[in-house]
Design a protein around this motif. Structure first.
Motif, PDB file in Angstrom:
ATOM      1  N   ALA A 131      -3.641  -0.696  11.140  1.00 57.32           N
ATOM      2  CA  ALA A 131      -3.051   0.416  10.389  1.00 57.32           C
ATOM      3  C   ALA A 131      -1.870  -0.052   9.544  1.00 57.32           C
ATOM      4  CB  ALA A 131      -2.603   1.508  11.354  1.00 57.32           C
ATOM      5  N   VAL A 132      -1.044  -0.956  10.072  1.00 59.74           N
ATOM      6  CA  VAL A 132       0.105  -1.483   9.323  1.00 59.74           C
ATOM      7  C   VAL A 132      -0.373  -2.210   8.064  1.00 59.74           C
ATOM      8  CG1 VAL A 132       1.983  -3.179   9.353  1.00 59.74           C
ATOM      9  CG2 VAL A 132       1.647  -1.659  11.316  1.00 59.74           C
ATOM     10  N   ILE A 133      -1.408  -3.029   8.201  1.00 59.71           N
ATOM     11  CA  ILE A 133      -1.944  -3.772   7.054  1.00 59.71           C
ATOM     12  C   ILE A 133      -2.475  -2.810   5.990  1.00 59.71           C
ATOM     13  CG2 ILE A 133      -3.739  -5.385   6.311  1.00 59.71           C
ATOM     14  CD1 ILE A 133      -3.522  -6.654   9.128  1.00 59.71           C
ATOM     15  N   HIS A 134      -3.180  -1.778   6.426  1.00 63.53           N
ATOM     16  CA  HIS A 134      -3.710  -0.795   5.469  1.00 63.53           C
ATOM     17  C   HIS A 134      -2.594  -0.005   4.787  1.00 63.53           C
ATOM     18  CE1 HIS A 134      -7.651  -1.637   7.185  1.00 63.53           C
ATOM     19  NE2 HIS A 134      -8.196  -0.833   6.285  1.00 63.53           N
ATOM     20  N   GLU A 135      -1.569   0.328   5.546  1.00 66.29           N
ATOM     21  CA  GLU A 135      -0.472   1.112   4.967  1.00 66.29           C
ATOM     22  C   GLU A 135       0.299   0.297   3.935  1.00 66.29           C
ATOM     23  OE1 GLU A 135       2.165   4.580   4.706  1.00 66.29           O
ATOM     24  OE2 GLU A 135       0.031   4.068   4.861  1.00 66.29           O
ATOM     25  N   VAL A 136       0.424  -1.002   4.161  1.00 67.92           N
ATOM     26  CA  VAL A 136       1.069  -1.870   3.161  1.00 67.92           C
ATOM     27  C   VAL A 136       0.281  -1.815   1.859  1.00 67.92           C
ATOM     28  CG1 VAL A 136       1.577  -4.265   2.542  1.00 67.92           C
ATOM     29  CG2 VAL A 136       2.163  -3.420   4.819  1.00 67.92           C
ATOM     30  N   GLN A 137      -1.035  -1.898   1.955  1.00 65.94           N
ATOM     31  CA  GLN A 137      -1.871  -1.852   0.746  1.00 65.94           C
ATOM     32  C   GLN A 137      -1.798  -0.487   0.069  1.00 65.94           C
ATOM     33  OE1 GLN A 137      -5.810  -4.143   1.264  1.00 65.94           O
ATOM     34  NE2 GLN A 137      -5.188  -3.723   3.360  1.00 65.94           N
ATOM     35  N   ARG A 138      -1.725   0.570   0.875  1.00 67.82           N
ATOM     36  CA  ARG A 138      -1.615   1.909   0.279  1.00 67.82           C
ATOM     37  C   ARG A 138      -0.326   2.046  -0.517  1.00 67.82           C
ATOM     38  NH1 ARG A 138       0.949   6.585   0.557  1.00 67.82           N
ATOM     39  NH2 ARG A 138       2.344   5.835   2.185  1.00 67.82           N
ATOM     40  N   CYS A 139       0.749   1.478  -0.018  1.00 71.58           N
ATOM     41  CA  CYS A 139       2.065   1.646  -0.648  1.00 71.58           C
ATOM     42  C   CYS A 139       2.253   0.789  -1.893  1.00 71.58           C
ATOM     43  CB  CYS A 139       3.169   1.335   0.365  1.00 71.58           C
ATOM     44  SG  CYS A 139       3.342   2.588   1.666  1.00 71.58           S
ATOM     45  N   TRP A 140       1.348  -0.167  -2.111  1.00 71.90           N
ATOM     46  CA  TRP A 140       1.430  -0.965  -3.335  1.00 71.90           C
ATOM     47  C   TRP A 140       1.125  -0.074  -4.531  1.00 71.90           C
ATOM     48  CZ3 TRP A 140       1.896  -5.679  -5.864  1.00 71.90           C
ATOM     49  CH2 TRP A 140       2.425  -6.725  -5.095  1.00 71.90           C
ATOM     50  N   LYS A 141       2.032  -0.049  -5.507  1.00 74.72           N
ATOM     51  CA  LYS A 141       1.826   0.806  -6.684  1.00 74.72           C
ATOM     52  C   LYS A 141       1.123   0.074  -7.823  1.00 74.72           C
ATOM     53  CE  LYS A 141       5.284   4.337  -5.911  1.00 74.72           C
ATOM     54  NZ  LYS A 141       6.269   5.233  -6.514  1.00 74.72           N
ATOM     55  N   ASP A 142       0.841  -1.214  -7.604  1.00 72.64           N
ATOM     56  CA  ASP A 142       0.073  -1.969  -8.587  1.00 72.64           C
ATOM     57  C   ASP A 142      -1.123  -2.570  -7.872  1.00 72.64           C
ATOM     58  OD1 ASP A 142       1.617  -2.087 -11.234  1.00 72.64           O
ATOM     59  OD2 ASP A 142       3.154  -2.546  -9.764  1.00 72.64           O
ATOM     60  N   SER A 143      -2.241  -2.658  -8.566  1.00 74.30           N
ATOM     61  CA  SER A 143      -3.448  -3.200  -7.965  1.00 74.30           C
ATOM     62  C   SER A 143      -4.202  -4.040  -8.965  1.00 74.30           C
ATOM     63  CB  SER A 143      -4.353  -2.070  -7.449  1.00 74.30           C
ATOM     64  OG  SER A 143      -5.606  -2.574  -7.044  1.00 74.30           O
ATOM     65  N   LEU A 144      -4.740  -5.182  -8.483  1.00 72.89           N
ATOM     66  CA  LEU A 144      -5.581  -6.000  -9.352  1.00 72.89           C
ATOM     67  C   LEU A 144      -6.940  -5.351  -9.585  1.00 72.89           C
ATOM     68  CD1 LEU A 144      -4.875  -9.595  -7.977  1.00 72.89           C
ATOM     69  CD2 LEU A 144      -3.872  -8.472  -9.956  1.00 72.89           C
ATOM     70  N   GLU A 145      -7.211  -4.269  -8.846  1.00 70.49           N
ATOM     71  CA  GLU A 145      -8.504  -3.607  -8.981  1.00 70.49           C
ATOM     72  C   GLU A 145      -8.500  -2.497 -10.036  1.00 70.49           C
ATOM     73  OE1 GLU A 145     -11.127  -4.865  -7.585  1.00 70.49           O
ATOM     74  OE2 GLU A 145      -9.795  -6.347  -6.705  1.00 70.49           O
ATOM     75  N   ILE A 146      -7.360  -2.304 -10.731  1.00 74.27           N
ATOM     76  CA  ILE A 146      -7.317  -1.298 -11.800  1.00 74.27           C
ATOM     77  C   ILE A 146      -7.900  -1.928 -13.059  1.00 74.27           C
ATOM     78  CG2 ILE A 146      -5.841   0.236 -13.134  1.00 74.27           C
ATOM     79  CD1 ILE A 146      -3.908   0.302 -10.858  1.00 74.27           C
ATOM     80  N   LEU A 147      -9.217  -1.894 -13.150  1.00 75.37           N
ATOM     81  CA  LEU A 147      -9.936  -2.519 -14.251  1.00 75.37           C
ATOM     82  C   LEU A 147     -10.692  -1.455 -15.045  1.00 75.37           C
ATOM     83  CD1 LEU A 147     -11.346  -5.553 -12.260  1.00 75.37           C
ATOM     84  CD2 LEU A 147      -9.359  -5.542 -13.780  1.00 75.37           C
ATOM     85  N   PRO A 148     -10.940  -1.699 -16.326  1.00 78.66           N
ATOM     86  CA  PRO A 148     -11.616  -0.699 -17.155  1.00 78.66           C
ATOM     87  C   PRO A 148     -13.049  -0.438 -16.700  1.00 78.66           C
ATOM     88  CG  PRO A 148     -10.736  -2.502 -18.492  1.00 78.66           C
ATOM     89  CD  PRO A 148     -10.579  -2.886 -17.085  1.00 78.66           C
ATOM     90  N   ARG A 149     -13.452   0.804 -16.815  1.00 83.90           N
ATOM     91  CA  ARG A 149     -14.839   1.208 -16.609  1.00 83.90           C
ATOM     92  C   ARG A 149     -15.302   1.866 -17.911  1.00 83.90           C
ATOM     93  NH1 ARG A 149     -13.108  -1.012 -12.412  1.00 83.90           N
ATOM     94  NH2 ARG A 149     -13.790  -0.483 -10.305  1.00 83.90           N
TER      95      ARG A 149
END
Length: 267
Positions: free
Chosen positions: A128-146
């Motif tokens: 849960a701690v690992i997932h919450e860290v990822q949730r709190c990241w406001k930038d993501s390398l997965e924000i790619l155009p569709r």
């Protein structure tokens, strides 16, 4: 962009060097391939490519293989290292979280072996701690155009077919309709009333749909193994006073390479 001067030209050149390096590895794999004993992703891809040789499927090409390996390389270094450093900063700033993770590791794994993937189901709080860290990241390398596949009306806007759209994943991760306390670091977001790990549909750290991150399974494995192994052996501290800085601000500093100095003491 390749015709314009600037720092990006070095980036393009570096990527081409990486692609050349990967291509050399692919050629070596082709020469030593044993279809009965595939060694890694490249071998599995080559075997599948051989089976699809007479098919109209154009995915399994040497060029695609090089690009897939390159994407996994990026996902397995930049993104993973940022999340891992952020995770260590969180537990260093929140010692009660760190103590609870270490207690769980001690109870499930002990000290005579390192954590393995089979332990993850028995370590819901660490997960849960690992997932919450990822949730709190406001930038993501997965924000790619569709691109839209048809004309569509969305929230009162008419969007025509083939329009490029970019998903803003943090808008989901900080949606008060989806999370109990979106602006706070709270591992309970991923725990049920019995303290067991629960999946959340609004968790999209690896994007969603057919075009989600191809290295998601690898990334999840790396994050759990590295994080739990480090917390098993070390206790982390921050070298500066961060009482006036919230956890999400720490993540911004990680992105800008300005994070506080971490210190570790062997358990």
């Amino acid at each position: 962009m390749e015709y314009l001067p600037g720092q990006h030209t070095k980036t393009f050149a570096d990527i081409e060097k990486l692609c050349d390096f990967i291509h050399e590895k692919v050629v070596l794999h082709q020469k030593t391939l044993d279809i009965q004993e595939p060694r890694d992703f490249i071998d599995c891809f080559l075997i599948k490519s051989e089976k699809e040789q007479n098919s109209s499927n154009t995915i399994y090409t040497p060029e695609s293989l090089v690009r897939f390996v390159l994407e996994m390389f990026f996902a397995g270094t930049v993104n993973i290292s940022n999340v891992l450093v952020s995770s260590l900063l969180v537990v260093a700033k929140l010692p009660h979280i760190q103590a609870k993770v270490q207690q769980e590791i001690a109870e499930v794994v002990g000290t005579n072996r390192i954590p393995g993937m089979e332990d993850r189901l028995k370590m819901p709080f660490t997960n849960a701690v690992i997932h919450e860290v990822q949730r709190c990241w406001k930038d993501s390398l997965e924000i790619l155009p569709r691109a839209t596949t048809c004309d569509i009306k969305f929230h009162g806007y008419n969007i025509s077919k083939y329009t490029a759209v970019v998903p803003v994943l943090p808008s989901v991760h900080f949606d008060p309709l989806q999370w109990e306390s979106p602006e706070k670091f709270n591992p309970d977001h991923f725990l049920d009333e019995k303290g067991q790990f629960r999946k959340r549909d609004a968790f999209m750290a690896f994007s969603a749909g057919k075009r989600s991150c191809p290295g998601e399974a690898l990334a999840r494995m790396e994050l759990f193994l590295f994080f739990s192994a480090l917390l098993q052996k070390f206790t982390f501290y921050l070298d500066v006073d961060t009482k006036d800085m919230d956890v999400i601000s720490l993540f911004t500093d990680v992105k800008n390479n300005k994070y506080p100095l971490l210190r570790a003491i062997k358990c």
